[in-house]
Design an enzyme around this catalytic site. Structure first.
Site, PDB file in Angstrom:
ATOM      1  N   ALA B  17      36.907  68.491  90.076  1.00  0.00           N
ATOM      2  CA  ALA B  17      35.928  69.445  90.699  1.00  0.00           C
ATOM      3  C   ALA B  17      35.812  69.014  92.169  1.00  0.00           C
ATOM      4  CB  ALA B  17      34.712  69.252  90.029  1.00  0.00           C
ATOM      5  N   SER B  18      36.180  67.804  92.749  1.00  0.00           N
ATOM      6  CA  SER B  18      35.961  67.456  94.108  1.00  0.00           C
ATOM      7  C   SER B  18      36.641  68.067  95.278  1.00  0.00           C
ATOM      8  CB  SER B  18      36.188  65.770  93.851  1.00  0.00           C
ATOM      9  OG  SER B  18      36.623  65.364  95.328  1.00  0.00           O
TER      10      SER B  18
END
Lengths: 207, 207
Positions: B17-18
């Site tokens: 998700a980064s």
């Protein structure tokens, strides 16, 4: 290269207590040499901006794991850049007096040298930059008589100017230091100094 | 260059998700080509580590001013690196399924390509990486039959391995993604990828 009113301005917003501001303030003038970019130092206070977001002190203190990493990263970076480094016993230090002197001295040709001298005292030798003696030494290193400048930190006009600068930082969307501003473009962190300079160098002043 | 047991290992810890993990995962294999450094992908979950420090979601969501800056910075960086970029409508996405598949696939020669494919879907095209269809497409892009790998995300062994990895990240002092680990040295952020590679390239394996 001549730096005149047609040159693009790079604002460097920094806080005297900020570790990564040490890197940027130490590196900026050398990196800008030979570019058409005009440097404008912008001392401000990060404390009020941290408090806006509910932080009572530096994120590196609030989060010890992140803080531990930061000091290791600083040691590595200072070694890379050939800057002296020492982990001060107090962090963050109170940079208010230094910021006020810098604010009063912004139009002086030695203001960058003063800032570097204060940062080197703090992060190179661990000195307490809230101490008048340290600030006096930093002013003397610029070959100017220190007393009038030490006095100016008590001047209401200086205090107001620093408050106004901090308010402007907030309006610019600045949330950390150092931050670089070129026109509408914001760059955060010493890691973006080269990008900010490249952007300013390729930008054209609106005619 | 031959990569064998004597080579120094560079661990790249990343969270699907980064945003900045996208940059590092996309760049690492190219930067490592021709070096003697052995790359080890280390997918983990940042959520539990954020929760350790009282953060219920990404700092870029909790602090909208910082978040706004991050998206602008991502757009600039992707342009510099020639990576497609699109601000997804959902952030952070749920990267759990992708992380489990990556965990199951770590010994596969296509695992890096899978990770890049998932990141490009998310931050290059705004696709939802918690959707099995998107994960299937990413697996198909690696020219492997996707179903066995989609199934493995339900396997208790895979789930345990990802939990163990996240616990190990915590013990290593990792507090954000991407993080690079070479021996005892930790590097945080895509901005330190080159430093981590340089460090690993000059390091010697203990004999």
């Amino acid at each position: 290269m001549r730096k005149g009113p047609d040159n693009v301005k790079l604002e460097i917003w920094f806080e005297f207590a900020s570790t990564y501001s040490y890197l940027t303030v130490s590196r900026a003038e050398d990196l800008l040499a030979g570019t058409p970019v005009e440097l404008a130092w912008r001392p401000f206070l990060l404390g009020p901006i941290f408090r806006d977001r509910g932080l009572e002190t530096s994120p590196f203190v609030l989060d010890p794991v992140k803080g531990r990493y930061m000091w290791r990263d600083m040691a590595r970076r200072c070694e890379q850049y050939g800057l002296p480094f020492m982990h001060p016993t107090v962090f963050p230090m109170n940079g208010l007096k230094a910021a006020r002197i810098m604010t009063a001295a912004l139009n002086e040709p030695w203001s960058g040298a003063f800032a570097r001298s204060v940062f080197t005292a703090q992060f190179g030798r661990g000195a307490d930059i809230s101490d008048d003696g340290i600030l006096r030494t930093a002013l003397e290193a610029c070959s100017i008589p220190p007393e009038p400048w030490l006095d100016r930190k008590h001047c209401p006009k200086t205090k107001d100017a620093l408050r106004t600068a901090t308010d402007r930082a907030r309006r610019l969307g600045i949330f950390g230091a150092p931050s670089m501003v070129v026109g509408d473009e914001l760059f955060w962190g010493d890691d973006r100094l080269e990008d900010a300079i490249a952007f300013a160098s390729s930008a054209r002043c609106p005619s």
